[in-house]
Design a protein around this motif. Structure first.
Motif, PDB file in Angstrom:
ATOM      1  N   ASP A  26       0.809  -1.218   0.000  1.00 58.41           N
ATOM      2  CA  ASP A  26       0.000   0.000   0.000  1.00 58.41           C
ATOM      3  C   ASP A  26       0.839   1.264   0.000  1.00 58.41           C
ATOM      4  O   ASP A  26       0.309   2.354   0.023  1.00 58.41           O
ATOM      5  CB  ASP A  26      -0.931   0.007   1.218  1.00 58.41           C
ATOM      6  CG  ASP A  26      -0.203  -0.311   2.504  1.00 58.41           C
ATOM      7  OD1 ASP A  26       1.029  -0.449   2.459  1.00 58.41           O
ATOM      8  OD2 ASP A  26      -0.856  -0.425   3.549  1.00 58.41           O
ATOM      9  N   TYR A  27       2.152   1.121  -0.040  1.00 60.38           N
ATOM     10  CA  TYR A  27       2.998   2.300   0.145  1.00 60.38           C
ATOM     11  C   TYR A  27       4.080   2.330  -0.926  1.00 60.38           C
ATOM     12  O   TYR A  27       4.891   1.407  -1.027  1.00 60.38           O
ATOM     13  CB  TYR A  27       3.577   2.243   1.561  1.00 60.38           C
ATOM     14  CG  TYR A  27       4.728   3.154   1.839  1.00 60.38           C
ATOM     15  CD1 TYR A  27       4.661   4.488   1.513  1.00 60.38           C
ATOM     16  CD2 TYR A  27       5.881   2.692   2.454  1.00 60.38           C
ATOM     17  CE1 TYR A  27       5.720   5.325   1.771  1.00 60.38           C
ATOM     18  CE2 TYR A  27       6.935   3.512   2.726  1.00 60.38           C
ATOM     19  CZ  TYR A  27       6.849   4.821   2.372  1.00 60.38           C
ATOM     20  OH  TYR A  27       7.913   5.634   2.638  1.00 60.38           O
ATOM     21  N   LEU A  28       4.035   3.383  -1.752  1.00 65.17           N
ATOM     22  CA  LEU A  28       5.056   3.570  -2.779  1.00 65.17           C
ATOM     23  C   LEU A  28       6.171   4.406  -2.166  1.00 65.17           C
ATOM     24  O   LEU A  28       6.015   5.592  -1.942  1.00 65.17           O
ATOM     25  CB  LEU A  28       4.454   4.290  -3.980  1.00 65.17           C
ATOM     26  CG  LEU A  28       5.422   4.737  -5.058  1.00 65.17           C
ATOM     27  CD1 LEU A  28       5.979   3.568  -5.817  1.00 65.17           C
ATOM     28  CD2 LEU A  28       4.752   5.696  -6.008  1.00 65.17           C
ATOM     29  N   SER A  29       7.287   3.746  -1.882  1.00 61.91           N
ATOM     30  CA  SER A  29       8.355   4.469  -1.195  1.00 61.91           C
ATOM     31  C   SER A  29       9.094   5.384  -2.151  1.00 61.91           C
ATOM     32  O   SER A  29       9.272   6.554  -1.883  1.00 61.91           O
ATOM     33  CB  SER A  29       9.312   3.456  -0.578  1.00 61.91           C
ATOM     34  OG  SER A  29      10.512   4.058  -0.256  1.00 61.91           O
ATOM     35  N   HIS A  51       9.774   1.301  -5.898  1.00 64.83           N
ATOM     36  CA  HIS A  51      10.033   0.524  -4.678  1.00 64.83           C
ATOM     37  C   HIS A  51       8.758   0.529  -3.844  1.00 64.83           C
ATOM     38  O   HIS A  51       8.366   1.568  -3.322  1.00 64.83           O
ATOM     39  CB  HIS A  51      11.188   1.116  -3.879  1.00 64.83           C
ATOM     40  CG  HIS A  51      12.520   0.870  -4.505  1.00 64.83           C
ATOM     41  ND1 HIS A  51      12.996   1.630  -5.524  1.00 64.83           N
ATOM     42  CD2 HIS A  51      13.467  -0.066  -4.260  1.00 64.83           C
ATOM     43  CE1 HIS A  51      14.181   1.171  -5.888  1.00 64.83           C
ATOM     44  NE2 HIS A  51      14.492   0.150  -5.140  1.00 64.83           N
ATOM     45  N   TYR A  83       6.378  -0.966  -0.673  1.00 55.66           N
ATOM     46  CA  TYR A  83       6.412  -1.593   0.642  1.00 55.66           C
ATOM     47  C   TYR A  83       4.982  -1.798   1.113  1.00 55.66           C
ATOM     48  O   TYR A  83       4.048  -1.219   0.570  1.00 55.66           O
ATOM     49  CB  TYR A  83       7.126  -0.711   1.656  1.00 55.66           C
ATOM     50  CG  TYR A  83       8.622  -0.647   1.517  1.00 55.66           C
ATOM     51  CD1 TYR A  83       9.447  -1.425   2.334  1.00 55.66           C
ATOM     52  CD2 TYR A  83       9.216   0.196   0.603  1.00 55.66           C
ATOM     53  CE1 TYR A  83      10.820  -1.351   2.224  1.00 55.66           C
ATOM     54  CE2 TYR A  83      10.595   0.261   0.479  1.00 55.66           C
ATOM     55  CZ  TYR A  83      11.390  -0.512   1.298  1.00 55.66           C
ATOM     56  OH  TYR A  83      12.738  -0.440   1.188  1.00 55.66           O
ATOM     57  N   SER A  84       4.856  -2.600   2.160  1.00 51.88           N
ATOM     58  CA  SER A  84       3.557  -2.742   2.795  1.00 51.88           C
ATOM     59  C   SER A  84       3.653  -2.233   4.216  1.00 51.88           C
ATOM     60  O   SER A  84       4.443  -2.738   5.013  1.00 51.88           O
ATOM     61  CB  SER A  84       3.136  -4.201   2.803  1.00 51.88           C
ATOM     62  OG  SER A  84       2.044  -4.357   3.653  1.00 51.88           O
ATOM     63  N   ILE A  85       2.861  -1.222   4.538  1.00 50.02           N
ATOM     64  CA  ILE A  85       2.860  -0.697   5.903  1.00 50.02           C
ATOM     65  C   ILE A  85       2.111  -1.661   6.803  1.00 50.02           C
ATOM     66  O   ILE A  85       2.476  -1.892   7.954  1.00 50.02           O
ATOM     67  CB  ILE A  85       2.220   0.712   5.924  1.00 50.02           C
ATOM     68  CG1 ILE A  85       3.201   1.697   5.310  1.00 50.02           C
ATOM     69  CG2 ILE A  85       1.833   1.121   7.336  1.00 50.02           C
ATOM     70  CD1 ILE A  85       2.828   3.129   5.414  1.00 50.02           C
ATOM     71  N   ARG A 103       4.290  -5.024   6.749  1.00 49.57           N
ATOM     72  CA  ARG A 103       5.694  -4.719   7.000  1.00 49.57           C
ATOM     73  C   ARG A 103       6.629  -5.555   6.151  1.00 49.57           C
ATOM     74  O   ARG A 103       7.567  -6.187   6.660  1.00 49.57           O
ATOM     75  CB  ARG A 103       6.032  -4.920   8.479  1.00 49.57           C
ATOM     76  CG  ARG A 103       5.124  -4.124   9.360  1.00 49.57           C
ATOM     77  CD  ARG A 103       5.782  -3.785  10.633  1.00 49.57           C
ATOM     78  NE  ARG A 103       5.054  -2.694  11.257  1.00 49.57           N
ATOM     79  CZ  ARG A 103       5.430  -2.096  12.363  1.00 49.57           C
ATOM     80  NH1 ARG A 103       6.530  -2.484  12.956  1.00 49.57           N
ATOM     81  NH2 ARG A 103       4.737  -1.122  12.857  1.00 49.57           N
TER      82      ARG A 103
END
Lengths: 384, 190
Positions: B50-53, B69, B71-73, B76
């Protein structure tokens, strides 16, 4: 000649929206940042951030430079927190070249980055109060404490702000006994200062009225817009890269992640205060446990005198740290030569500005200034 | 989760997309599939990315590339690295702003420095450079203006205004030296 004032049917006077620019030289923009606003009376209707006045193409300079040559340049990204900038660059290259860092160096790194967090948070809360109209008194107290930490940085690295202290595989100089004593002294005094600071501010009626329920950021928008750092946690999302990635030796320390409930300016202020208290906990543990030993990896010994010969293997790496302003990441593609093929900085204050318009619309101009202060930007990092 | 496992998962969920594993990352071979791939990764119950770093572009001389890149908040996990490659002339990639708001400024930055057009971006303008700036400064073939050599126009202007121009500079303006090659343009093997 008599002039008639025409009133609309609703009884209101016909009004127009007004285009104004705040910045790039306005002091409340914290540097050369411009907010192109549309105002209806005093209320913000739309806001477009304009940046690039400090752009120097940091990435291209790094691509034309040998690896260690960019280390001093990373200091200039977020010039308040050069230690964490060094940290992420060192981590990225270490990941790329698979360099192990000695334990003592790891401890020194953690101590330095937590001290940096204190420097950043104490000054940003001071500046926030400045934006609220409490001219320079809170900043003065904040800077008194910041000076003590900058003195330590000067003692260990030779420079107060542009530290250039980290190296691939360790740190440049060892911590002397006196420096350790000075750090212990700062750490033992700091809670007392925070108590005093909070007594003046945290329950202050004016601060509460100006900050509570202003610029509310919902957790869903925060995640979707890649907001990181204290801003994300003030919205109640438990995500701290020190806990998630456990980079360096952060898994050895006990600390908690403070979270906000509402996600307004007040929460952002208060999360930063609480984070300072957690940083002090980490510092206490690190100072107790710091071992004696080497500060530089043996693998990197040949490159201490000849950094231009350092050639990481082919490949790419992305490392990120919890910098005081949010997630600071560096992405490097190596082609096996002494210069990186691609070097990219993921700057937290740049990406945190994405939602500035969403936060400010509907508030007054004076609130927009406070909201910008609570986002915590540094233009050296935004513009790169 | 390794890139190979994610590829197998995507093959099942998005059968139309062709995906190759490159350096422990997923290369989406057809840019048009990007939206479906990202949506599948975002809604997958094991991954929940859910998170585009970070979103950035790079130039590999033969092609331009955009790297994501993720990630999943929630879970994790991460990073899951996606990459999309496009030709240098007229590079177009679908924009991710509708899925990740955080892509807004980062796509503008990649457009500004590499000239990749992100289709569907609500406000694709230059972000660091000024309006009217020509060229894309991060591309490997970008030539910086030589600030030490005068232009012919400059010399004419100086002559008109009675400023004495040294012969050396006049010669240099008439026969500008060939630009020095800083770096041989041989991209790393993918």
């Amino acid at each position: 000649m008599e002039k008639t004032v025409t009133l609309q049917d609703s009884g209101a006077i016909d009004t127009q929206t007004l285009d104004i620019n705040i910045g790039p030289q306005h002091p409340s923009t914290h540097g050369v940042f411009r907010m192109n606003m549309k105002l209806d009376g005093e209320t913000v209707v739309s806001l477009k951030p304009v940046m690039g006045y400090l752009h120097r193409n940091h990435e291209q300079i790094a691509e034309n430079m040998f690896y260690l040559g960019s280390m001093p340049y990373t200091d200039r990204l977020d010039y308040f927190n050069s230690m964490t900038n060094n940290f992420v660059y060192a981590l990225t290259v270490e990941k790329l070249a698979q360099i192990e860092v000695p334990e003592r160096a790891d401890y020194i790194r953690v101590i330095m980055s937590e001290l940096t967090r204190l420097v950043n948070h104490v000054s940003v809360t001071g500046f926030l109060l400045n934006d609220l109209g409490a001219f320079f008194t809170p900043v003065l107290y904040a800077f008194r404490e910041r000076e003590r930490i900058l003195d330590i940085f000067e003692e260990v690295s030779g420079a107060r702000m542009m530290c250039n202290y980290f190296r691939f595989g360790g740190v440049k100089y060892d911590l002397s006994g006196e420096a350790l004593v000075a750090i212990k002294d700062v750490v033992s005094r700091f809670p007392k200062f925070l108590d005093e600071y909070e007594k003046l501010l945290t329950k202050n009626e004016i601060l509460c009225m100006r900050c509570q329920n202003v610029g509310i950021l919902s957790p869903e928008l925060a995640i979707s817009a890649s907001i990181t750092g204290p801003m994300l946690r003030a919205s109640g999302v438990n995500y701290d890269i020190r806990k998630v990635d456990n980079y360096s030796i952060y898994d050895r320390f006990k600390f908690r992640v403070p979270l906000g409930k509402v996600g307004d300016v007040y929460d952002r202020y208060y999360v930063r205060i609480l984070e300072m208290r957690e940083s002090l906990k980490i510092l206490e543990q690190a100072l107790k446990e710091i071992p004696a030993g080497e500060i530089m990896a043996k693998k990197m010994a040949p490159f201490v005198k000849a950094p231009r010969n350092f050639k990481p293997p082919l490949g790419e790496s992305y490392a990120r740290v919890e910098a005081p302003k949010g997630e600071l990441g560096i992405y490097i593609v190596s082609d096996g030569t002494p210069q990186p093929w691609r070097y990219h900085v993921r700057a937290p204050s740049f990406i945190n500005l994405t939602i500035l318009e969403d936060l400010c619309v509907g508030h007054k101009v004076a609130d927009a200034v406070v909201i910008l202060g609570s986002v915590d930007i540094v233009l050296g990092e935004v513009d790169r | 989760m390794k890139a190979e496992d994610i590829r197998a998962k995507l093959e099942k969920n998005v059968p139309s997309a062709k995906i190759k594993v490159v350096r422990d990352s997923l290369l989406v071979e057809n840019p048009a599939d990007l939206h479906n791939v990202v949506l599948a990764l975002k809604s997958d119950s094991d991954l929940r990315l859910d998170y585009l770093s970070s979103l950035t572009a790079s130039d590999f001389v033969d092609y331009l590339e955009t790297v994501y890149h993720l990630y999943s908040i929630d879970k994790r996990i991460g990073p899951v690295v996606l990459r999309v490659r496009v030709k240098r002339d007229n590079p177009k990639i679908p924009s991710l702003v509708a899925i990740y708001r955080g892509a807004e400024f980062q796509e503008r930055e990649a457009y500004d420095t590499y000239g990749i057009t992100y289709e569907g971006h609500p406000d694709l303008r230059r972000i660091f450079m000024w309006e009217g700036f020509e060229g894309f400064p991060m591309r490997k073939d970008y030539e910086q203006e030589d600030s030490e050599t005068l232009d012919k126009d400059d010399i004419e202007w100086l002559d008109r205004n009675g400023v004495k121009v040294p012969d050396e500079m006049r010669q240099k303006a008439l026969n500008p030296p060939a630009p020095a090659e800083d770096k041989p343009a041989t991209p790393p093997a993918s």
